[in-house]
Design an enzyme around this catalytic site. Structure first.
Site, PDB file in Angstrom:
ATOM      1  N   GLY A 338      27.586  47.429  58.171  1.00 35.98           N
ATOM      2  CA  GLY A 338      27.272  48.482  58.835  1.00 35.98           C
ATOM      3  C   GLY A 338      28.497  49.184  59.112  1.00 35.98           C
ATOM      4  O   GLY A 338      29.311  49.476  58.402  1.00 35.98           O
ATOM      5  N   SER A 339      28.302  50.471  60.242  1.00 36.31           N
ATOM      6  CA  SER A 339      29.183  51.487  60.114  1.00 36.31           C
ATOM      7  C   SER A 339      30.776  51.209  61.027  1.00 36.31           C
ATOM      8  O   SER A 339      31.437  51.881  60.679  1.00 36.31           O
ATOM      9  CB  SER A 339      28.484  52.541  61.785  1.00 36.31           C
ATOM     10  OG  SER A 339      27.177  52.610  61.634  1.00 36.31           O
ATOM     11  N   THR A 340      30.512  49.610  60.798  1.00 40.15           N
ATOM     12  CA  THR A 340      31.857  50.042  61.025  1.00 40.15           C
ATOM     13  C   THR A 340      32.980  50.149  59.898  1.00 40.15           C
ATOM     14  O   THR A 340      34.244  49.753  60.118  1.00 40.15           O
ATOM     15  CB  THR A 340      32.183  48.322  61.313  1.00 40.15           C
ATOM     16  OG1 THR A 340      31.925  47.290  60.234  1.00 40.15           O
ATOM     17  CG2 THR A 340      31.423  47.992  62.772  1.00 40.15           C
ATOM     18  N   LYS A 342      32.778  53.169  58.250  1.00 37.71           N
ATOM     19  CA  LYS A 342      33.134  54.409  57.958  1.00 37.71           C
ATOM     20  C   LYS A 342      34.895  54.732  57.988  1.00 37.71           C
ATOM     21  O   LYS A 342      34.701  55.768  57.315  1.00 37.71           O
ATOM     22  CB  LYS A 342      31.895  55.460  59.155  1.00 37.71           C
ATOM     23  CG  LYS A 342      30.334  54.878  59.057  1.00 37.71           C
ATOM     24  CD  LYS A 342      29.328  55.489  59.707  1.00 37.71           C
ATOM     25  CE  LYS A 342      27.696  55.611  59.372  1.00 37.71           C
ATOM     26  NZ  LYS A 342      27.118  55.931  59.766  1.00 37.71           N
TER      27      LYS A 342
END
Length: 655
Positions: A338-340, A342
């Protein structure tokens, strides 16, 4: 008269002749008998000479072997403690009723008679019969364990009736904290045919005579050679019935090495407690050394169930549970990040020159691409309706703007992304010192072609598409990493590119000499990044916890931390907007969070995964906050303050 005299003379001459003939025959028989006796005595003498002189050593050895038995003495298995010296795995002694199947003609009859003296439960019988089927390595098999002193005394009275049955004092493995760190510690089990084959291959089978158990998972398996120790031997004189008369000599076994882990027991227990009834994993690492302070996987299991041989009901319960308690989610579970992901993608963009920190985009709340022969539009939605407005890199990380990364992925070749992220250990094993670590998936064109290379796949399945890149650009699609890999990558980021191999054993204490061998930190690589680029990522991650997606959880924290929330889809929404309360629990998004602290000199890096927990800010970040609070201040959460209570508030959270 003359006739009678002639007859008498004739009779005397005949008698003399017969007597002479008889004497001659007798002498012949006498000589023959004497010859036979001479030959017989000669054969006996020759045989005596062969046995007493020529074969003396051979038969003396056999006689000694009949009189002397060499018995193996299994070594005591080494203990395991946490970094503070608290015992996590220890041994205790107990009496065991054991049977040598090779010495008993009718085992069923013997079992029946034994039951008249010592109570043998159906579970004991099932375990014994299973051991007979599965184990051909041990000379004796346990029938009853943990006998009382009264039962030992009762059997001693009737022991003469049971050749091949004896009572032995055995050391048993004990896990005093039961489910705590169960996946790290692993468990031991009875030696089976597969174990025997492995021992033969490594030339260690002779060291396991008299040993019934071997490490099966976790540290118990990975450090089996060190923990097991060295076998000893005892020479005993036995009588005609095989009973020990006296001990002639003894070579004591060498105790197995003791291990001190890097695990901090209070932190480990806290991680498991805070996760509560939720399935998930937590990994905490010291960035400067690679020491793992906590590796929690929930739900856990009780390793004590395996010590005496797990019964069928418990085995079925553990194996068939939908929660998979035997799965070490920290190193075996693979999940979209997921967004980890980014912060790492942002650093890649800065390093490659694809973006500057000030370069901004306008976010309408989605990103569209054209595809197909008819020019069909595919829309990738942002989590925030209407978008985030004007977004630069700092804001993209702080507010977790998907559109920013859709556009970045559209402009970046997936193979370049693959090469950059691989430096942080994504999609490859970290070589942590326990077995069965998953590799995960870091996608690339080559990976996809290999993954779909089978004959049942067509060429279009193997081709890399723009949509694949865009999904990967927000940590979805084919991306699939372990919680350990996330923690490891976060530690590298916190340590400004210096990567240390994650490890669970801090020191090894030799069982024989007591010599202590420290496990030194192993630097596996050092990545080179510009300081200003690292500062951009650090500052944005600090603001995540000050005014971004993690601000609500980290409000008033007495330390400065750098984090990133993440939410990973479990199934495709096919363009629809995700509404958590309308989705079944097992289909809800996974919650993730990465963090390190203190920012000034990082002491700890943490990755948290909560399966089907929903938003990372709501479900995963609270776990990290409680662990950091304890690590820096010693603060313990209140009773009942577990994650499944925290996430009851279903509103007011943004990714």
């Amino acid at each position: 008269m003359a006739f009678f005299r002639w007859r008498q003379r004739f009779s005397r001459r005949m008698s003399a002749r017969e007597t002479s003939d008889m004497r001659g025959g007798f002498r012949q028989r006498l000589w023959f008998a004497g010859l036979c006796m001479l030959i017989g005595f000669g054969a006996l003498a020759t045989r005596f000479y062969y046995l007493q002189i020529i074969s003396h050593q051979k038969y003396q050895t056999q006689a000694e072997n009949n009189r002397i038995a060499v018995l193996p003495i299994a070594p005591s298995r080494g203990t395991i403690s946490d970094r503070n010296g608290t015992l996590l795995v220890q041994n205790y002694s107990a009496y065991t009723l054991e049977i040598a199947p090779a010495k008993i003609e009718d085992i069923e009859t013997t079992l029946g008679k034994l039951n008249e003296i010592i109570e043998i439960s159906p579970r004991d019988l099932r375990r014994f019969r299973r051991a007979m089927e599965e184990t051909r390595f041990s000379e004796t098999l346990p029938l009853r364990t943990k006998l009382t002193d009264e039962e030992v005394a009762r059997f001693a009275v009737y022991k003469y009736r049971f050749p091949g049955v004896e009572i032995r004092a055995r050391l048993y493995r004990q896990y005093p904290y039961q489910k705590t760190a169960s996946h790290v510690l692993g468990y031991i089990g009875r030696i089976n045919d597969q174990d025997i084959e492995k021992l033969r291959q490594r030339g260690d089978i002779s060291n396991y005579r008299g040993t019934n158990h071997i490490g099966k998972t976790g540290i118990e398996l990975s450090y089996e050679t060190a923990l097991h120790g060295t076998i000893g031997f005892e020479e005993v004189e036995v009588d005609a019935l095989g009973r020990n008369v006296r001990t002639l000599s003894k070579i004591p076994p060498v105790v197995g090495d003791s291990l001190q882990l890097t695990i901090d027991l209070p932190l480990q227990r806290l991680a498991e407690t805070v996760l509560g009834g939720m399935n998930g994993a937590v990994v905490a690492i010291v960035p400067a050394t690679g020491e793992i302070l906590a590796m929690a996987s929930m739900p856990g299991f009780d390793p004590n169930l395996f010590v005496e041989g797990i019964d069928v009901s418990n085995w079925d319960r553990l194996n068939t549970s939908p929660d998979k308690p035997l799965l070490n989610r920290a190193i075996r579970g693979v999940y979209p990040p997921g967004s980890t992901i980014k912060p790492f993608l942002s650093l890649a963009a800065l390093t490659s020159g694809k973006r500057t920190s000030k370069q901004a985009i306008d976010d309408p709340g989605y990103f569209e691409i054209s595809g197909g022969a008819g020019g069909q539009k595919y829309r990738f939605r942002d989590d925030k309706i209407g978008g985030h407005g004007r977004v630069d890199m700092h804001k993209a990380i702080v507010e977790s703007c998907d559109t920013y990364y859709y556009i970045l992925a559209n402009e970046t070749d997936i193979d370049d992304t693959f090469r950059f992220l691989a430096q942080f250990g994504f999609g490859q094993k970290t070589d942590v010192d326990i077995d069965n670590e998953s590799k995960g998936v870091l996608p690339s064109r080559a990976w996809k072609r290999e993954r779909f290379s089978g004959s049942r796949y067509r060429e279009e399945h193997r081709r890399w598409y723009l949509g694949d890149s865009i999904s990967a650009g927000i940590g979805q699609g084919y991306n699939s990493f372990t919680p350990l890999q996330l923690a490891y990558a976060t530690a590298i980021l916190a340590n400004q590119g210096k990567a240390y191999r994650p490890h669970l054993v801090k020191r090894i204490v030799d069982g024989g000499s007591g010599e202590i061998r420290e496990i030194e930190p192993e630097r596996v690589r050092e990545l080179s990044f510009r300081k200003e680029h690292l500062d951009v990522i650090r500052d944005a991650m600090i603001d995540v916890n000050l005014k971004g997606t993690g601000a609500r959880i980290f409000k008033d924290a007495p330390y400065t931390s750098a984090g990133k929330t993440g939410t990973a889809q479990v199934f495709s929404l096919r363009g629809e907007r995700y509404q958590e309360l309308k989705v079944k629990r097992h289909l809800r998004d996974h919650a993730l969070f990465i963090v390190y602290a203190p920012v000034e000199k990082p002491e700890i890096a943490i990755a948290v995964l909560v399966e089907n927990g929903g938003f990372g800010a709501r479900a995963a970040a609270p776990v990290a906050r409680k662990l950091l609070d304890y690590h820096f201040t010693g603060k313990q959460p209140k009773d009942g303050d577990a994650l499944n209570n925290v996430i009851k508030d279903e509103t007011g959270w943004d990714e």
